[in-house]
Write a protein that holds these residues in place. Structure first.
Motif, PDB file in Angstrom:
ATOM      1  N   UNK A   1       6.945  11.476  -7.320  1.00 38.54           N
ATOM      2  CA  UNK A   1       6.620  12.410  -8.395  1.00 38.54           C
ATOM      3  C   UNK A   1       7.574  13.598  -8.400  1.00 38.54           C
ATOM      4  N   UNK A   2       7.888  14.106  -7.214  1.00 45.40           N
ATOM      5  CA  UNK A   2       8.833  15.228  -7.148  1.00 45.40           C
ATOM      6  C   UNK A   2      10.239  14.788  -7.579  1.00 45.40           C
ATOM      7  N   UNK A   3      10.558  13.524  -7.337  1.00 50.64           N
ATOM      8  CA  UNK A   3      11.843  13.018  -7.790  1.00 50.64           C
ATOM      9  C   UNK A   3      11.907  12.998  -9.316  1.00 50.64           C
ATOM     10  N   UNK A   4      10.788  12.673  -9.964  1.00 51.99           N
ATOM     11  CA  UNK A   4      10.743  12.706 -11.427  1.00 51.99           C
ATOM     12  C   UNK A   4      10.909  14.136 -11.929  1.00 51.99           C
ATOM     13  N   UNK A   5      10.252  15.076 -11.251  1.00 53.19           N
ATOM     14  CA  UNK A   5      10.398  16.479 -11.657  1.00 53.19           C
ATOM     15  C   UNK A   5      11.843  16.945 -11.509  1.00 53.19           C
ATOM     16  N   UNK A   6      12.505  16.444 -10.478  1.00 54.23           N
ATOM     17  CA  UNK A   6      13.879  16.881 -10.233  1.00 54.23           C
ATOM     18  C   UNK A   6      14.860  16.242 -11.218  1.00 54.23           C
TER      19      UNK A   6
ATOM     20  N   UNK B   1       0.809  -1.208   0.000  1.00 49.05           N
ATOM     21  CA  UNK B   1       0.000   0.000   0.000  1.00 49.05           C
ATOM     22  C   UNK B   1       0.840   1.254   0.000  1.00 49.05           C
ATOM     23  N   UNK B   2       2.182   1.166   0.206  1.00 45.26           N
ATOM     24  CA  UNK B   2       3.033   2.334   0.269  1.00 45.26           C
ATOM     25  C   UNK B   2       4.033   2.400  -0.879  1.00 45.26           C
ATOM     26  N   UNK B   3       3.999   1.502  -1.807  1.00 46.15           N
ATOM     27  CA  UNK B   3       4.923   1.533  -2.921  1.00 46.15           C
ATOM     28  C   UNK B   3       4.535   2.647  -3.884  1.00 46.15           C
ATOM     29  N   UNK B   4       5.550   3.258  -4.457  1.00 46.13           N
ATOM     30  CA  UNK B   4       5.301   4.379  -5.357  1.00 46.13           C
ATOM     31  C   UNK B   4       4.849   3.926  -6.730  1.00 46.13           C
ATOM     32  N   UNK B   5       3.610   3.523  -6.862  1.00 40.61           N
ATOM     33  CA  UNK B   5       3.072   3.109  -8.160  1.00 40.61           C
ATOM     34  C   UNK B   5       2.825   4.338  -9.024  1.00 40.61           C
ATOM     35  N   UNK B   6       2.866   4.187 -10.364  1.00 42.54           N
ATOM     36  CA  UNK B   6       2.598   5.330 -11.244  1.00 42.54           C
ATOM     37  C   UNK B   6       1.210   5.901 -10.989  1.00 42.54           C
ATOM     38  N   UNK B   7       1.101   7.194 -11.149  1.00 42.57           N
ATOM     39  CA  UNK B   7      -0.155   7.881 -10.906  1.00 42.57           C
ATOM     40  C   UNK B   7      -0.823   8.190 -12.242  1.00 42.57           C
ATOM     41  N   UNK B   8      -2.148   8.231 -12.213  1.00 44.86           N
ATOM     42  CA  UNK B   8      -2.900   8.561 -13.416  1.00 44.86           C
ATOM     43  C   UNK B   8      -3.010  10.072 -13.526  1.00 44.86           C
ATOM     44  N   UNK B   9      -2.536  10.620 -14.656  1.00 43.59           N
ATOM     45  CA  UNK B   9      -2.459  12.058 -14.831  1.00 43.59           C
ATOM     46  C   UNK B   9      -3.157  12.472 -16.114  1.00 43.59           C
ATOM     47  N   UNK B  10      -3.495  13.743 -16.156  1.00 41.86           N
ATOM     48  CA  UNK B  10      -4.132  14.313 -17.342  1.00 41.86           C
ATOM     49  C   UNK B  10      -3.132  15.224 -18.040  1.00 41.86           C
ATOM     50  N   UNK B  11      -2.965  15.013 -19.335  1.00 42.19           N
ATOM     51  CA  UNK B  11      -1.970  15.777 -20.084  1.00 42.19           C
ATOM     52  C   UNK B  11      -2.625  16.394 -21.311  1.00 42.19           C
TER      53      UNK B  11
ATOM     54  N   UNK C   1       8.650   7.859 -14.943  1.00 46.93           N
ATOM     55  CA  UNK C   1       9.860   8.359 -15.597  1.00 46.93           C
ATOM     56  C   UNK C   1       9.791   8.168 -17.108  1.00 46.93           C
ATOM     57  N   UNK C   2       9.291   7.016 -17.538  1.00 42.91           N
ATOM     58  CA  UNK C   2       9.224   6.739 -18.960  1.00 42.91           C
ATOM     59  C   UNK C   2       8.264   7.670 -19.687  1.00 42.91           C
ATOM     60  N   UNK C   3       7.050   7.858 -19.106  1.00 39.61           N
ATOM     61  CA  UNK C   3       6.079   8.731 -19.769  1.00 39.61           C
ATOM     62  C   UNK C   3       6.543  10.181 -19.773  1.00 39.61           C
ATOM     63  N   UNK C   4       7.198  10.622 -18.698  1.00 43.14           N
ATOM     64  CA  UNK C   4       7.711  11.988 -18.665  1.00 43.14           C
ATOM     65  C   UNK C   4       8.815  12.185 -19.699  1.00 43.14           C
ATOM     66  N   UNK C   5       9.717  11.207 -19.798  1.00 37.78           N
ATOM     67  CA  UNK C   5      10.782  11.315 -20.804  1.00 37.78           C
ATOM     68  C   UNK C   5      10.214  11.282 -22.220  1.00 37.78           C
ATOM     69  N   UNK C   6       9.156  10.520 -22.438  1.00 34.49           N
ATOM     70  CA  UNK C   6       8.537  10.472 -23.761  1.00 34.49           C
ATOM     71  C   UNK C   6       7.915  11.816 -24.125  1.00 34.49           C
ATOM     72  N   UNK C   7       7.267  12.457 -23.143  1.00 30.36           N
ATOM     73  CA  UNK C   7       6.688  13.775 -23.409  1.00 30.36           C
ATOM     74  C   UNK C   7       7.767  14.790 -23.757  1.00 30.36           C
TER      75      UNK C   7
END
Length: 356
Positions: free
Chosen positions: A79-84, A32-42, A55-61
């Motif tokens: 998520x903040x780690x991906x932004x960083x 219940x505490x694992x950092x699973x990908x979140x569903x986002x609107x783009x 990370x993969x979807x952000x790099x693809x964008x």
């Protein structure tokens, strides 16, 4: 992109608590505490849709080369780690974005601009804080509370047929939507203040005073959010801060935002003054009611004062009274009669003075 928690709740509910505690002690996070990908609107050049934020979807964008708007709702540490790391945002900007309750501001970080903008939301404090990472290639918005102002913007861009050729116009619509969301909330304040004033004139009670103080606290919170935001956009118009990719004439749009912020600030000050006046009316009404009660008690005490004196006088057992008052006629005429005369004189005096 609107992000929602993507954790697998069924796995978390089926897993025993002891197994979760053991996994934590062994250094492995429970399911219940694992950092699973979140569903986002783009929103990007191709279409507008939901996607998994990873990370993969952000790099693809970023590799697509087109401009996109990514909206993160209630992000976590992953998520903040991906932004960083993936977006390459400055650590200070990401640190500010991780900690909400920031002061509204516009900060330049060479290849992007970090903005903190406030809007209105129907929650406890009536505020929603949005952090924006803006450049000519993307716009990333981060917020913890629900943001109703984004709903109409998403619908508009979902129906569009052309590409996002003016990123600055998208930023303007987002900021303008957040700023304009204050007007319905303030209109409700205006209507409620009028109702409170009418109720106070009819019958003042403690609940009205508590509501006045609560509304004043909400307005103080709004002012703390709006005033720095107004100053930030004043600096933008004055050339103190700059936004990347501003086309010729785009400054007029942000001048409109600045004008709305001035109006909102003036409305907040006006409603604070109205609430102060309503509180003064409440205190005056309560004081007048107390004065009326005290006047009534004073009249009653004044009426009984001569009656008590006459009763005590005739109760002293003077020899003349004992010898002369032998029947009920004399008792009524001398005893009760003098009290009635005193009472009539007092009532005539009170009426003449307008006490009742």
């Amino acid at each position: 992109m609107v992000c929602r928690q993507g954790y697998d709740r069924l796995v978390a509910e089926d897993s025993p608590k002891d197994d979760q505690a053991g996994a934590t002690l062994m250094g492995e996070a429970p399911p219940s505490q694992r950092g699973a990908p979140r569903t986002c609107f783009v929103v990007h050049d191709r279409d507008s849709s939901e996607m998994r934020f990873s990370r993969e979807s952000a790099a693809e964008l970023l590799a697509s080369g087109g401009f996109f708007w990514l909206d993160l709702d209630r992000p976590d540490a992953d998520d903040f780690e991906i932004l960083r790391e993936v977006f390459g945002f400055h650590p200070l900007a990401v640190e500010d974005s991780e900690h909400f309750d920031q002061r509204a501001k516009i900060e330049d970080y060479d290849d992007f601009v970090f903005l903190v903008v406030y809007g209105a939301s129907p929650d406890d404090d009536r505020l929603v804080e949005v952090h924006c990472f803006y450049s000519e290639r993307f716009l990333v918005t981060v917020h913890q509370d629900d943001c109703p102002a984004f709903a109409e913007i998403r619908r508009r861009y979902q129906k569009r047929e052309e590409e996002i050729d003016r990123p600055s116009l998208l930023l303007y619509r987002i900021v303008d939507g957040l700023v304009d969301s204050f007007f319905p909330i303030l209109a409700d304040f205006d209507d409620r203040i009028d109702e409170l004033e009418d109720q106070i004139f009819r019958e003042a009670n403690d609940k009205q005073l508590q509501e006045i103080f609560q509304m004043k606290r909400l307005l103080v919170g709004m002012r703390k959010a709006v005033s720095p935001q107004r100053d930030a956009f004043a600096g933008l118009l004055g050339g103190v801060a700059e936004l990347p990719g501003l086309a010729q004439g785009d400054e007029r749009y942000f001048r409109d935002v600045y004008d709305h912020l001035i109006r909102i600030s003036d409305l907040i000050d006006s409603y604070r003054d109205l609430l102060t006046s309503a509180m003064d009316v409440y205190l005056s009404t309560v004081s007048n009611r107390l004065n009326a009660v005290m006047k009534q008690l004073a009249v009653i005490a004044t009426i009984f004062l001569p009656l008590a004196w006459l009763t005590g006088f005739f109760g002293q057992n003077f020899g003349y009274l004992v010898r002369s008052i032998g029947g009920w006629e004399t008792f009524v005429g001398v005893g009760v009669g003098t009290e009635l005369v005193a009472l009539a004189i007092l009532l005539a005096l009170f009426r003449r003075r307008g006490w009742f």
